[in-house]
Design an enzyme around this catalytic site. Structure first.
Site, PDB file in Angstrom:
ATOM      1  N   CYS A   8      -1.128  -4.493  -9.462  1.00 58.99           N
ATOM      2  CA  CYS A   8      -0.644  -3.115  -9.412  1.00 58.99           C
ATOM      3  C   CYS A   8      -0.794  -2.436 -10.769  1.00 58.99           C
ATOM      4  O   CYS A   8      -0.780  -1.217 -10.860  1.00 58.99           O
ATOM      5  CB  CYS A   8       0.805  -3.091  -8.967  1.00 58.99           C
ATOM      6  SG  CYS A   8       1.759  -4.399  -9.703  1.00 58.99           S
ATOM      7  N   GLY A  15       1.722   2.053   3.680  1.00 59.42           N
ATOM      8  CA  GLY A  15       2.777   1.172   4.193  1.00 59.42           C
ATOM      9  C   GLY A  15       4.125   1.539   3.590  1.00 59.42           C
ATOM     10  O   GLY A  15       5.129   1.658   4.303  1.00 59.42           O
ATOM     11  N   GLY A  16       4.151   1.748   2.281  1.00 62.89           N
ATOM     12  CA  GLY A  16       5.403   2.088   1.601  1.00 62.89           C
ATOM     13  C   GLY A  16       5.975   3.398   2.121  1.00 62.89           C
ATOM     14  O   GLY A  16       7.171   3.512   2.382  1.00 62.89           O
ATOM     15  N   GLU A  36      -6.159   5.063  -6.022  1.00 64.85           N
ATOM     16  CA  GLU A  36      -6.260   3.650  -6.409  1.00 64.85           C
ATOM     17  C   GLU A  36      -7.423   2.986  -5.654  1.00 64.85           C
ATOM     18  O   GLU A  36      -7.547   3.126  -4.449  1.00 64.85           O
ATOM     19  CB  GLU A  36      -4.951   2.932  -6.044  1.00 64.85           C
ATOM     20  CG  GLU A  36      -4.917   1.477  -6.458  1.00 64.85           C
ATOM     21  CD  GLU A  36      -3.606   0.775  -6.059  1.00 64.85           C
ATOM     22  OE1 GLU A  36      -3.089   0.016  -6.876  1.00 64.85           O
ATOM     23  OE2 GLU A  36      -3.107   0.994  -4.930  1.00 64.85           O
ATOM     24  N   GLU A  78       7.216  -0.238  -4.137  1.00 66.16           N
ATOM     25  CA  GLU A  78       6.251  -0.141  -5.233  1.00 66.16           C
ATOM     26  C   GLU A  78       4.894  -0.034  -4.576  1.00 66.16           C
ATOM     27  O   GLU A  78       4.500  -0.919  -3.816  1.00 66.16           O
ATOM     28  CB  GLU A  78       6.357  -1.391  -6.111  1.00 66.16           C
ATOM     29  CG  GLU A  78       5.564  -1.269  -7.382  1.00 66.16           C
ATOM     30  CD  GLU A  78       4.970  -2.584  -7.788  1.00 66.16           C
ATOM     31  OE1 GLU A  78       5.709  -3.574  -7.892  1.00 66.16           O
ATOM     32  OE2 GLU A  78       3.741  -2.621  -7.969  1.00 66.16           O
ATOM     33  N   SER A  94       0.825  -1.210   0.000  1.00 62.12           N
ATOM     34  CA  SER A  94       0.000   0.000   0.000  1.00 62.12           C
ATOM     35  C   SER A  94       0.864   1.267   0.000  1.00 62.12           C
ATOM     36  O   SER A  94       2.033   1.238   0.390  1.00 62.12           O
ATOM     37  CB  SER A  94      -0.888   0.013   1.242  1.00 62.12           C
ATOM     38  OG  SER A  94      -0.079   0.131   2.397  1.00 62.12           O
ATOM     39  N   ARG A  95       0.238   2.347  -0.396  1.00 58.06           N
ATOM     40  CA  ARG A  95       0.938   3.645  -0.389  1.00 58.06           C
ATOM     41  C   ARG A  95       1.291   4.039   1.044  1.00 58.06           C
ATOM     42  O   ARG A  95       2.401   4.493   1.314  1.00 58.06           O
ATOM     43  CB  ARG A  95       0.006   4.691  -1.022  1.00 58.06           C
ATOM     44  CG  ARG A  95       0.614   6.055  -1.151  1.00 58.06           C
ATOM     45  CD  ARG A  95      -0.245   6.857  -2.099  1.00 58.06           C
ATOM     46  NE  ARG A  95       0.194   8.224  -2.222  1.00 58.06           N
ATOM     47  CZ  ARG A  95      -0.267   9.066  -3.141  1.00 58.06           C
ATOM     48  NH1 ARG A  95      -1.176   8.657  -4.000  1.00 58.06           N
ATOM     49  NH2 ARG A  95       0.158  10.296  -3.220  1.00 58.06           N
TER      50      ARG A  95
HETATM   51  P1  NAP Z   1       0.428  -3.240   3.248  1.00 60.39           P
HETATM   52  O1  NAP Z   1      -0.544  -2.954   4.315  1.00 60.39           O
HETATM   53  O2  NAP Z   1       1.165  -2.101   2.689  1.00 60.39           O
HETATM   54  O3  NAP Z   1       1.473  -4.321   3.850  1.00 60.39           O
HETATM   55  C1  NAP Z   1       2.521  -4.887   3.102  1.00 60.39           C
HETATM   56  C2  NAP Z   1       3.635  -5.332   4.051  1.00 60.39           C
HETATM   57  O4  NAP Z   1       4.257  -4.192   4.628  1.00 60.39           O
HETATM   58  C3  NAP Z   1       3.167  -6.186   5.215  1.00 60.39           C
HETATM   59  O5  NAP Z   1       4.171  -7.124   5.499  1.00 60.39           O
HETATM   60  C4  NAP Z   1       3.031  -5.202   6.353  1.00 60.39           C
HETATM   61  O6  NAP Z   1       3.246  -5.774   7.625  1.00 60.39           O
HETATM   62  C5  NAP Z   1       4.168  -4.244   6.050  1.00 60.39           C
HETATM   63  N1  NAP Z   1       3.868  -2.897   6.540  1.00 60.39           N
HETATM   64  C6  NAP Z   1       2.849  -2.101   6.140  1.00 60.39           C
HETATM   65  N2  NAP Z   1       2.895  -0.931   6.799  1.00 60.39           N
HETATM   66  C7  NAP Z   1       3.961  -1.005   7.635  1.00 60.39           C
HETATM   67  C8  NAP Z   1       4.515  -0.111   8.590  1.00 60.39           C
HETATM   68  N3  NAP Z   1       3.962   1.072   8.824  1.00 60.39           N
HETATM   69  N4  NAP Z   1       5.613  -0.499   9.272  1.00 60.39           N
HETATM   70  C9  NAP Z   1       6.167  -1.718   9.066  1.00 60.39           C
HETATM   71  N5  NAP Z   1       5.664  -2.625   8.183  1.00 60.39           N
HETATM   72  C10 NAP Z   1       4.583  -2.266   7.483  1.00 60.39           C
HETATM   73  O7  NAP Z   1      -0.237  -3.964   2.015  1.00 60.39           O
HETATM   74  P2  NAP Z   1      -1.268  -5.169   1.926  1.00 60.39           P
HETATM   75  O8  NAP Z   1      -1.491  -5.783   3.251  1.00 60.39           O
HETATM   76  O9  NAP Z   1      -0.740  -6.043   0.917  1.00 60.39           O
HETATM   77  O10 NAP Z   1      -2.605  -4.555   1.347  1.00 60.39           O
HETATM   78  C11 NAP Z   1      -3.238  -3.392   1.825  1.00 60.39           C
HETATM   79  C12 NAP Z   1      -3.628  -2.486   0.672  1.00 60.39           C
HETATM   80  O11 NAP Z   1      -2.460  -2.191  -0.097  1.00 60.39           O
HETATM   81  C13 NAP Z   1      -4.589  -3.061  -0.337  1.00 60.39           C
HETATM   82  O12 NAP Z   1      -5.905  -2.904   0.027  1.00 60.39           O
HETATM   83  C14 NAP Z   1      -4.258  -2.301  -1.596  1.00 60.39           C
HETATM   84  O13 NAP Z   1      -4.966  -1.098  -1.607  1.00 60.39           O
HETATM   85  C15 NAP Z   1      -2.804  -2.004  -1.471  1.00 60.39           C
HETATM   86  N6  NAP Z   1      -1.947  -2.884  -2.289  1.00 60.39           N
HETATM   87  C16 NAP Z   1      -1.489  -2.374  -3.444  1.00 60.39           C
HETATM   88  C17 NAP Z   1      -0.678  -3.168  -4.233  1.00 60.39           C
HETATM   89  C18 NAP Z   1      -0.138  -2.633  -5.514  1.00 60.39           C
HETATM   90  O14 NAP Z   1       0.586  -3.369  -6.169  1.00 60.39           O
HETATM   91  N7  NAP Z   1      -0.418  -1.413  -5.894  1.00 60.39           N
HETATM   92  C19 NAP Z   1      -0.336  -4.468  -3.873  1.00 60.39           C
HETATM   93  C20 NAP Z   1      -0.829  -4.953  -2.677  1.00 60.39           C
HETATM   94  C21 NAP Z   1      -1.633  -4.135  -1.895  1.00 60.39           C
HETATM   95  P3  NAP Z   1       2.105  -6.565   8.428  1.00 60.39           P
HETATM   96  O15 NAP Z   1       1.992  -7.890   7.754  1.00 60.39           O
HETATM   97  O16 NAP Z   1       2.673  -6.658   9.773  1.00 60.39           O
HETATM   98  O17 NAP Z   1       0.873  -5.739   8.352  1.00 60.39           O
END
Ligand code: NAP
Length: 530
Positions: free
Chosen positions: A303, A246-247, A394, A266, A243-244
């Protein structure tokens, strides 16, 4: 059958099982899957980083040929998992077995592509400027440079690619190829798949007699483990897909460390498609079908999913009607996780509530407790789009927004208003394309890949591919996470000045013993230096 343990892999040891437990959830049934996975402790994070740092001293010097053997061994070990891997990944993600098989093949091909790259060796970009002691007014020194690895890399698995962007996916393959140990942070959506692949990688490390610490896999739902990894002083770079928010959180952590490090994230892309008038007149049916297939592929959880489609107002009717029909007859999808499903539903609801946007087609889903989501098709006009930035966000799932433009000026303004993207697509006939220098010039500054008369989903893994783009598509628009160029992100150049030949790396020696391509005094050659 592998007995899954629910424990991290820390070098050649298994982690403890006293950390916070989580279970994978089968998104199709909402059932918890065994076993429980235990979060790595701070001590285990530290141990993995220490082992990786120690292993780096040896692994950085492993020859390209031996790294290639290792990468191929990983691919072989993953292939041996066969149906067991397919069954577990299908249970954890609800992705169909055929998709898991294709993704496994892609993952293994990717490992072999990087193996071929490092076996050949020319990727290190060796450059030699020979000395000229007679140069006036000052003698010219001998200068030779090549790429060297960075050090331990942390890789965050992606929820939407349990294999190709996870434990042994693109970031891991490229980091290992470049000579860096890797610590993978598993994604809570598919921990069992991660363990199976993690064991395959770990076995390859032993089979190739590589040092403990070249690879570790840590579990850590709840963000703490990811935070500890990216801020650990022995970690030198990171790779992330997600996610944006998280990234960006991880980018901030990486850049605010006492020693800042690169975090290749990404994140978010809406992959705009620009349809020009003649193309739409000529190919309305084919465009409708292609667009529908691209928007709904894997429940839109890519993505590269096309989230914005710009269409000429006065010729849009046929496309809208046909696309509406196709979307209305599309069955709902099981999404990857409850979180992704609720984020998708919220995104669709937000568009439904937006007075500038009209809902054209939607599949309503009312089954509580399941990760089911229906398709959604919306339309608006270019002026409304330009007035409302939120329409660029998105919506991760099987939804898209059609934007009707009335003039060429509106189309160009819309293109100019976009943030950075992974891709942009133009549908045009030959004459329209020739007259689109203005549009192309804008898009070249916004995206990593320009598609012509096609659709952005489906990313070919090769030498020329760019899967990147300016922020917020990625954290660094100069790099790619797919294709052989990805190895460059985990390497940096070192220059050796007036270094004795026998002490130089093989790649830079006069005799060119590895027979690689080098730039000698500005000329690309495989010749040795006399
Ligand atoms: P995410 O919430 O960004 O998490 C991805 C990874 O990063 C997980 O291992 C998460 O840990 C870690 N993380 C996220 N935030 C963090 C932080 N603040 N500090 C440390 N680690 C962190 O993504 P997601 O779970 O895959 O999906 C959530 C949303 O992201 C989706 O609904 C979608 O909107 C978007 N997404 C976009 C794409 C794309 O390619 N554009 C791909 C996937 C998802 P944890 O496991 O501990 O939470």
């Amino acid at each position: 059958m592998t007995q899954l343990s629910g424990k991290s892999i820390v070098g050649f040891r298994r982690g403890a099982s006293d950390g916070d437990p989580i279970h994978a959830i089968n998104p199709a049934t909402s059932e918890e899957l065994e076993p429980a996975y235990h979060s790595a402790s701070r001590g285990e994070v530290d141990e993995a980083a220490r082992l990786a740092s120690k292993a780096f001293e040896t692994y950085a010097c492993v020859s390209g040929k031996n790294k290639a053997i290792f990468l191929r061994k990983i691919a072989e070990n993953i292939e041996i998992l066969g149906d067991e891997l397919v069954a577990r990944a299908t249970q954890e993600t609800a992705l169909p077995p055929a998709r898991i098989k294709t993704e496994t093949a892609r993952t293994c091909n990717q490992l072999r592509l990087f193996a071929a790259l490092v076996a050949d060796g020319s990727w290190v970009d060796a450059r030699i400027d020979r000395a000229d002691p007679n140069r006036q007014p000052l003698p010219k020194p001998d200068g030779r440079s090549m790429l060297h690895p960075l050090g331990p890399v942390v890789v965050f698995c992606a929820s939407n690619f349990p294999l190709a962007f996870s434990v042994a996916g693109g970031d891991t393959a490229s980091a290992l190829a470049a000579g860096n140990p890797v610590i993978v942070k598993a994604h809570h959506a598919h921990p069992g798949t991660a363990e199976l692949v993690g064991l395959a990688v770990s076995r390859a490390v032993r089979e190739c007699d590589l040092p403990e610490g070249v690879f570790s896999l840590l579990y850590g739902p709840g963000r703490e483990v990811g935070r500890q990894l990216i801020t650990h002083p022995l970690i030198k770079a990171g790779g992330f897909t997600g996610s944006r928010s998280g990234g960006q959180a991880l980018m901030k952590l990486a850049s605010s460390r006492p020693e800042p490090i690169p975090l290749y994230a990404e994140m978010s892309s809406v992959n705009p498609i620009f349809i020009l008038p003649s193309a739409l007149c000529e190919r309305s049916e084919a465009i409708a079908k292609g667009l529908h297939a691209s928007v709904t592929l894997s429940a839109g959880q890519f993505c590269t999913n096309p989230g914005l489609v710009f269409i000429p107002h006065d010729r849009s009717e046929k496309l809208i009607v046909r696309l509406g029909e196709l979307m209305t007859t599309t069955a709902p999808f099981t999404m990857l996780t409850p979180g992704i499903c609720s984020a998708y539903r919220e995104g669709v609801e937000k568009l439904c509530q937006n007075h500038r946007v009209e809902l054209i087609a939607e599949q309503k889903v009312n089954e509580a407790g399941k990760c089911l989501a229906g398709v959604a098709l919306f339309q608006t006009d270019a002026i409304s789009f330009l007035e409302d930035q939120s329409l660029c966000s998105e919506v991760f799932g099987p939804s898209t927004l059609l934007i009707k433009y009335s003039t060429r000026g509106e189309l160009i303004d819309c293109a100019r208003s976009l943030e950075g993207q992974l891709t942009a697509t133009i549908h045009a006939d030959e004459e329209e394309l020739n007259n689109s220098h203005d549009l192309i010039a804008i898009l070249q500054t916004k995206v990593g890949r320009l598609v012509f008369n096609g659709f952005p989903t489906g990313v070919e893994v090769g030498h020329a591919m760019i899967h990147g783009g300016p922020f917020p598509a990625t954290s660094d628009g100069r790099s790619t996470s797919v294709g052989t160029r990805a190895a460059l992100r985990f390497a940096r150049s070192v220059c050796y000045q007036d270094w004795p030949d026998e002490a130089l790396p093989e790649e830079l020696k006069n005799a060119n013993p590895l027979h690689i391509w080098r730039i000698v005094d500005g000329q690309m050659t495989k010749d040795s230096i006399l």
